[in-house]
Design an enzyme around this catalytic site. Structure first.
Site, short mmCIF file in Angstrom:
data_model
loop_
_atom_site.label_atom_id
_atom_site.label_comp_id
_atom_site.label_asym_id
_atom_site.label_seq_id
_atom_site.Cartn_x
_atom_site.Cartn_y
_atom_site.Cartn_z
N GLY A 45 28.66 -88.49 8.91
CA GLY A 45 28.44 -88.52 10.35
C GLY A 45 29.15 -89.71 10.96
O GLY A 45 29.36 -90.73 10.29
N GLN A 50 31.13 -95.97 17.31
CA GLN A 50 31.64 -96.56 16.07
C GLN A 50 33.16 -96.67 16.06
O GLN A 50 33.72 -97.41 15.25
CB GLN A 50 31.17 -95.75 14.85
CG GLN A 50 29.67 -95.83 14.63
CD GLN A 50 29.26 -95.06 13.40
OE1 GLN A 50 29.03 -93.86 13.47
NE2 GLN A 50 29.18 -95.72 12.26
N CYS A 93 25.66 -96.59 6.55
CA CYS A 93 26.36 -96.43 7.83
C CYS A 93 27.80 -96.92 7.66
O CYS A 93 28.01 -97.97 7.06
CB CYS A 93 25.64 -97.24 8.90
SG CYS A 93 26.39 -97.09 10.53
N LEU A 94 28.74 -96.17 8.19
CA LEU A 94 30.15 -96.58 8.07
C LEU A 94 30.42 -97.90 8.80
O LEU A 94 31.39 -98.58 8.49
CB LEU A 94 31.08 -95.47 8.60
CG LEU A 94 31.07 -94.17 7.78
CD1 LEU A 94 31.92 -93.11 8.45
CD2 LEU A 94 31.52 -94.40 6.35
N HIS A 135 20.12 -90.32 12.92
CA HIS A 135 20.85 -91.59 12.74
C HIS A 135 22.01 -91.67 13.75
O HIS A 135 22.21 -92.71 14.39
CB HIS A 135 21.35 -91.64 11.29
CG HIS A 135 22.26 -92.78 10.95
ND1 HIS A 135 21.99 -93.69 9.95
CD2 HIS A 135 23.48 -93.15 11.46
CE1 HIS A 135 22.98 -94.57 9.88
NE2 HIS A 135 23.90 -94.27 10.77
N GLU A 136 22.75 -90.56 13.90
CA GLU A 136 23.92 -90.58 14.80
C GLU A 136 23.51 -90.66 16.26
O GLU A 136 24.14 -91.35 17.05
CB GLU A 136 24.81 -89.36 14.55
CG GLU A 136 25.39 -89.24 13.13
CD GLU A 136 26.07 -90.50 12.61
OE1 GLU A 136 26.62 -91.25 13.44
OE2 GLU A 136 26.03 -90.73 11.40
N HIS A 139 22.84 -94.07 17.28
CA HIS A 139 24.06 -94.83 17.61
C HIS A 139 24.38 -94.73 19.11
O HIS A 139 24.85 -95.69 19.71
CB HIS A 139 25.27 -94.29 16.85
CG HIS A 139 25.46 -94.89 15.48
ND1 HIS A 139 25.72 -96.22 15.29
CD2 HIS A 139 25.45 -94.33 14.25
CE1 HIS A 139 25.87 -96.45 13.98
NE2 HIS A 139 25.70 -95.32 13.33
NI NI Z 1 25.80 -95.04 11.26
#
Ligand code: NI
Length: 173
Positions: A45, A50, A93-94, A135-136, A139
């Site tokens: 995701g 991000q 998380c990226l 989670h996304e 963000h």
């Molecule tokens: Ni994340």
């Protein structure tokens, strides 16, 4: 085109993102780039903030199967229902590379969103998909999974990320 993923801490990751009001060529390009960036990472995701765009757009694919992908683009996603039952997943998380922690969230969540053609969708996600979509969406509200952790753990991870960013800057990455 693969875009650079912002690393925590970054003020753009703490912003309440703006709703998408128009599906433009730029938005289509952003979505395509985000999918490419997510698969390349690899991740399941990725949310627009991000990659430095504070708009309510996210992409995800929790299939983890290269021969049967399910790339989803969610514009202005909203949770319309969440189960009382909770599930715990070890999240990452990226934007917080190589850090993982258990987070508890509703086990199932119904999400409404618009696709790139402007069509509305509503779907109830379960399992990993439910965790990922929540989670996304977090963000898009400036919230990271580490915000669910205790202060000590959160500060420890933030210090590691500050160190990582200093190293990356030094190496010109
Ligand atoms: Ni994340």
């Amino acid at each position: 085109m693969i875009r650079a993923i912002l690393i925590h801490p970054d003020p753009r990751l703490k912003k309440l993102c703006d709703p998408v009001t128009q599906i433009t060529a730029d938005l289509r390009k952003l979505a395509a780039d985000m999918l490419e960036t997510m698969y390349d990472a690899p991740g399941i995701g990725l949310a627009a903030p991000q990659v430095g765009v504070t708009k309510r757009l996210l992409v995800m694919d929790c299939m983890k199967l290269p021969d049967a992908p399910r790339p989803l683009v969610l514009i202005n996603p909203a949770i319309t229902w969440a189960s009382a039952d909770l599930a715990t997943y070890e999240e990452g998380c990226l934007s917080i590379p190589d850090q993982y922690a258990e987070v508890q969230r509703p086990d199932k969540a119904t999400v409404r969103w618009m696709d790139l053609e402007g069509a509305l969708h509503e779907e109830t996600f379960g399992g990993l998909w439910a965790t990922c979509v929540q989670h996304e969406i977090d963000h898009l509200n400036g919230k990271l999974f580490i915000d669910y952790l205790g202060l000590m753990k959160r500060q420890m991870i933030t210090r590691k990320m500050e160190k990582l960013k200093r190293e990356m800057a030094r190496e010109g990455r």
